[in-house]
Design a protein around this motif. Structure first.
Motif, short mmCIF file in Angstrom:
data_model
loop_
_atom_site.label_atom_id
_atom_site.label_comp_id
_atom_site.label_asym_id
_atom_site.label_seq_id
_atom_site.Cartn_x
_atom_site.Cartn_y
_atom_site.Cartn_z
N ARG A 1 0.84 -1.22 0.00
CA ARG A 1 0.00 0.00 0.00
C ARG A 1 0.87 1.26 0.00
NH1 ARG A 1 -1.94 4.08 -0.34
NH2 ARG A 1 -3.89 4.95 0.51
N PHE A 2 1.93 1.25 0.81
CA PHE A 2 2.82 2.41 0.87
C PHE A 2 3.80 2.44 -0.29
CE2 PHE A 2 1.37 2.35 5.29
CZ PHE A 2 1.16 3.71 5.51
N ASN A 3 4.11 1.28 -0.85
CA ASN A 3 5.08 1.19 -1.93
C ASN A 3 4.50 1.51 -3.29
OD1 ASN A 3 6.65 -0.85 -4.04
ND2 ASN A 3 8.02 0.07 -2.51
N MET A 4 3.25 1.11 -3.52
CA MET A 4 2.65 1.26 -4.84
C MET A 4 1.30 1.98 -4.85
SD MET A 4 3.61 -2.47 -6.46
CE MET A 4 3.60 -3.30 -4.88
N GLY A 5 0.74 2.22 -3.67
CA GLY A 5 -0.55 2.89 -3.60
C GLY A 5 -1.71 1.94 -3.81
N LYS A 6 -2.87 2.50 -4.14
CA LYS A 6 -4.07 1.71 -4.37
C LYS A 6 -4.23 1.39 -5.85
CE LYS A 6 -6.74 3.74 -0.56
NZ LYS A 6 -7.98 4.47 -0.23
N PRO A 7 -4.92 0.28 -6.19
CA PRO A 7 -5.33 -0.78 -5.28
C PRO A 7 -4.15 -1.71 -4.96
CG PRO A 7 -5.95 -1.35 -7.50
CD PRO A 7 -5.33 0.02 -7.58
N VAL A 8 -4.21 -2.37 -3.83
CA VAL A 8 -3.15 -3.30 -3.45
C VAL A 8 -3.34 -4.64 -4.16
CG1 VAL A 8 -2.12 -4.59 -1.54
CG2 VAL A 8 -2.75 -2.19 -1.23
N ILE A 9 -4.59 -5.03 -4.32
CA ILE A 9 -4.91 -6.30 -4.96
C ILE A 9 -5.17 -6.10 -6.44
CG2 ILE A 9 -6.44 -8.30 -4.98
CD1 ILE A 9 -4.74 -8.10 -2.47
#
Length: 211
Positions: free
Chosen positions: A40-48
């Motif tokens: 979540r902190f590395n790539m943002g949303k969405p995580v899935i």
């Protein structure tokens, strides 16, 4: 499309898959949570990451994975290799990006062992033999994965898929499961050789439908 009707394939395999996936979710939920937070902190949303795939008897379903690429763009999205983050590369290298597929197993979309589910857009271009890969549920691990993983042609992968469909058994599933674990831990055949795939008949068919 004719179904595989052995007692193991029809009843026992699904019960084993559900039980293992349920135990797996219970045991690794802390790891799932840690990866979720970092992603979540590395790539943002969405995580899935969600994508439509072709499953058992060519029925469509949504597959789940941890996202491994960011959304950087220059008008259009940048090429995949430029959007793959270091953490995303780690997830792919260790196959941890596949963890959310335990939910797919619980839902009955996929099995623990079976041919890897591919994009829905490929359905019209399969040969009759290639279509037989959908006579069983697709899987998290597959026979092709223990015979070269990504470092083999698509034609070769399909031959292994058909071999699995024709010989599905508890013994074969156990062999694939434990060998896949060893391959993932050894981090073998993670990256493919593009030049090998250029002469692949399936790749040529995919290129034609994308023109």
């Amino acid at each position: 499309m004719e179904k595989r009707n052995s007692v193991y394939a029809k009843y026992i395999k699904r019960m084993i898959d559900f039980l293992i996936a349920l135990i797996g979710m219970i045991v690794i939920w802390p790891l799932f949570l840690i990866i979720y937070i970092i992603a979540r902190f590395n790539m943002g949303k969405p995580v899935i990451f969600k994508q439509r795939r072709a499953g058992y008897l060519e029925r469509e379903f949504t597959i789940y994975k941890f996202r491994t690429m960011n959304n950087k763009c220059n008008g259009d999205l940048l090429p995949d290799e430029e959007r793959l983050t270091k953490f995303g590369a780690f997830l792919r290298k260790t196959s941890l990006d596949e963890i959310p597929q335990l939910v797919n197993i619980l839902k009955g979309d996929i099995a623990l062992i079976g041919p890897r589910p591919l994009l829905v857009e490929y359905l019209p271009i399969y040969t009759e033999d290639e279509r037989k890969r959908h006579l069983v549920r697709p899987g998290l691990f597959g026979l092709a994965g223990v015979n070269g993983r990504n470092n083999q042609s698509w034609d070769s992968k399909f031959r292994y898929d058909l071999q699995y469909v024709e010989n599905i058994s508890f013994k074969m599933d156990c062999y694939i499961f434990f060998k896949c674990i060893a391959i993932v831990l050894g981090q073998k055949d993670i990256y493919c050789e593009p030049e090998k795939l250029e002469e692949d008949s399936f790749v040529k068919r995919v290129k034609e439908i994308r023109l």
